[in-house]
Design an enzyme around this catalytic site. Structure first.
Site, short mmCIF file in Angstrom:
data_model
loop_
_atom_site.label_atom_id
_atom_site.label_comp_id
_atom_site.label_asym_id
_atom_site.label_seq_id
_atom_site.Cartn_x
_atom_site.Cartn_y
_atom_site.Cartn_z
N HIS A 1 26.45 11.22 0.50
CA HIS A 1 26.63 9.92 -0.17
C HIS A 1 27.28 10.09 -1.54
O HIS A 1 28.09 9.26 -1.96
CB HIS A 1 25.29 9.20 -0.31
CG HIS A 1 25.43 7.77 -0.73
ND1 HIS A 1 26.05 6.82 0.06
CD2 HIS A 1 25.07 7.13 -1.87
CE1 HIS A 1 26.05 5.66 -0.57
NE2 HIS A 1 25.46 5.82 -1.74
N LYS B 1 29.05 0.01 10.05
CA LYS B 1 27.87 -0.85 10.21
C LYS B 1 28.21 -2.08 11.03
O LYS B 1 29.32 -2.60 10.96
CB LYS B 1 27.36 -1.27 8.82
CG LYS B 1 26.73 -0.12 8.03
CD LYS B 1 26.16 -0.61 6.72
CE LYS B 1 25.44 0.51 5.97
NZ LYS B 1 24.87 0.04 4.68
N TYR C 1 31.36 1.11 -7.79
CA TYR C 1 32.09 2.31 -8.14
C TYR C 1 32.95 2.14 -9.39
O TYR C 1 33.36 3.13 -9.99
CB TYR C 1 32.98 2.76 -6.96
CG TYR C 1 32.17 3.01 -5.72
CD1 TYR C 1 31.39 4.15 -5.59
CD2 TYR C 1 32.15 2.10 -4.68
CE1 TYR C 1 30.63 4.38 -4.46
CE2 TYR C 1 31.39 2.31 -3.54
CZ TYR C 1 30.64 3.45 -3.44
OH TYR C 1 29.88 3.67 -2.32
N ARG D 1 30.87 10.52 -0.99
CA ARG D 1 31.47 9.19 -0.73
C ARG D 1 31.72 8.47 -2.07
O ARG D 1 32.76 7.86 -2.25
CB ARG D 1 30.52 8.39 0.15
CG ARG D 1 30.95 6.95 0.48
CD ARG D 1 30.00 6.39 1.53
NE ARG D 1 29.96 4.94 1.59
CZ ARG D 1 30.79 4.20 2.32
NH1 ARG D 1 31.74 4.76 3.04
NH2 ARG D 1 30.66 2.88 2.35
N HIS E 1 33.33 -1.64 3.47
CA HIS E 1 32.43 -2.61 2.87
C HIS E 1 32.79 -4.02 3.34
O HIS E 1 33.96 -4.34 3.53
CB HIS E 1 32.52 -2.58 1.34
CG HIS E 1 31.82 -1.40 0.73
ND1 HIS E 1 32.11 -0.91 -0.52
CD2 HIS E 1 30.82 -0.61 1.21
CE1 HIS E 1 31.33 0.12 -0.79
NE2 HIS E 1 30.54 0.31 0.24
N ARG F 1 30.71 7.41 5.86
CA ARG F 1 29.27 7.62 5.73
C ARG F 1 28.86 8.80 6.61
O ARG F 1 29.54 9.16 7.58
CB ARG F 1 28.50 6.37 6.16
CG ARG F 1 28.83 5.12 5.36
CD ARG F 1 28.10 3.92 5.92
NE ARG F 1 28.34 2.69 5.15
CZ ARG F 1 29.33 1.82 5.39
NH1 ARG F 1 30.17 2.05 6.39
NH2 ARG F 1 29.47 0.74 4.65
#
Length: 296
Positions: free
Chosen positions: A240, A170, A275, A243, A266, A146
Site C-alpha cells: 500500500h 473493487k 495523495y 501504491r 478510484h 492494489r
C-alpha cells in the site's frame, strides 16, 4: 442466521478478499458473543441500538483504538444493510450511528531514491523467485495496483503487444493500465521462467509460488517489506505504501489528478486527493515559481 449467504454476498457481489471476509466474520462473532453473554440472546437481527452502544462502550473501556472499533461497527452495519436488502429486518439499528473520531494516519511514501535503490542496486537472484519478486515490485510501482489486484491477475490480463494490463478492481470494475517498457521486459523474462516450473497448478494465474500455486497476500506483503527494509528506514513498508509512492511521484512530476484517479481505480477524486497532501512540498515549489506575485 444469514451468515452463510452474507459471506457469499461479500465474496461474490462485493468482491471482497478472503482476508476481509474473515475479518467481518470475526467481528460479527465477537458481537454475537457479547450479546449472548450480556443479554442472553444469540439473535443479531433483534438487537437494538442501546445494546450495540453498550458493546461499543465495552470496547472503548478495553482500550481498543477508535479506528479498530469503527471497523468492527462497520462490519456489523454492513451485515444489517444486507439483512435489509434480503428483507430479514425492516430497520437498521445502526442507521443513525456516528463513527468515533479518529486521528488521520499519515502515510509516508517511499522517496524516489528509495525505490530506485531497490530496483537498481539491490541484488535479485536470476531464478524464478528472484525474477518474480522484482516484477512484483516493478508492477506495484509502475501501475499503482492494489495487493489483491496483483494477486488476482491472470495470464490473460497482460497484453505485451499493447503494453497494457487489465486490472479487476473493487466492485468488479475493470480498468486498463499502461505498462512501461522495462516492466514489459521483466514480464517476458518472468513468463519464460514460469514456464520452466516443474508443476503448475493454477495455470491461469500470472503470479505463482515455486510450487505452481497462486501467490497469497501475506507472501506479497513479505516480499515488499523484506526488500524495502534494505533501502528504507520508514516504519511501514508495504504494497500500500508503494501504491502511495506511485501516486505521489506522478503528482510530483505534474501528472493530472484525474489521470492518476483513473490509474488507481478510484471511483471519486476525493479518494485520490489524499495523495496531494504528500505532494505539498512540490506544489509549493510550483506555486512560488509560477505565481506572478512570488518573489523570484
Amino acid at each position: 442466521m444469514a451468515f452463510k449467504s452474507f459471506t457469499e454476498y461479500l465474496l461474490l457481489e462485493k468482491n471482497y478478499s478472503a482476508l476481509t471476509v474473515n475479518a467481518y466474520q470475526t467481528d460479527l462473532k465477537n458481537f454475537l458473543d457479547f450479546i449472548t453473554a450480556k443479554y442472553e440472546t444469540n439473535t443479531i437481527n433483534k438487537v437494538n441500538y442501546p445494546q450495540i452502544r453498550s458493546w461499543i462502550v465495552s470496547m472503548v473501556e478495553s482500550g481498543l483504538s477508535n479506528r479498530s472499533i469503527n471497523r468492527k461497527v462497520s462490519a456489523l452495519n454492513t451485515y444489517y444493510k444486507f439483512l435489509l436488502k434480503i428483507g430479514e429486518i425492516k430497520t437498521n439499528p445502526l442507521s443513525k450511528h456516528k463513527a468515533l473520531k479518529t486521528s488521520k494516519k499519515i502515510q509516508v511514501p517511499f522517496s524516489e531514491n528509495e525505490v530506485m535503490t531497490v530496483l537498481n542496486e539491490l541484488h535479485f537472484e536470476n531464478d524464478f523467485e528472484g525474477i518474480r519478486n522484482k516484477l512484483i515490485i516493478e508492477l506495484f510501482y509502475s501501475t499503482g495496483i492494489r495487493r489483491i489486484e496483483l494477486v488476482e491477475l491472470k495470464l490473460t490480463s497482460v497484453n505485451l503487444d499493447n503494453k497494457t494490463v487489465k486490472v479487476l478492481g473493487k466492485r468488479n470494475k475493470e480498468r486498463i493500465v499502461p505498462l512501461l517498457k522495462p516492466v514489459v521486459q521483466t514480464i517476458s523474462k518472468y513468463l519464460i521462467s514460469r514456464n520452466e516450473l516443474e508443476s503448475i497448478i493454477d495455470d491461469d494465474i500470472l503470479f505463482l509460488t515455486k510450487k505452481g500455486i497462486k501467490v497469497y497476500e501475506t507472501l506479497v506483503y513479505r516480499i515488499i517489506n523484506d526488500y524495502f527494509s534494505l533501502a528504507s528506514a520508514k516504519v511501514k513498508k508495504s504494497p500500500h505504501i508503494l501504491r502511495h509512492s506511485f501516486a505521489t511521484h506522478l503528482l510530483n512530476q505534474g501528472a493530472d489528478l484525474n489521470a492518476v484517479k483513473e490509474l488507481l481505480g478510484h471511483s471519486s477524486l476525493a479518494a485520490t486527493q489524499v495523495y496531494t497532501h504528500n505532494s505539498i512540498t512540490e506544489l509549493k515549489k510550483v506555486h512560488v515559481k509560477a505565481h506572478p506575485r512570488s518573489e523570484k
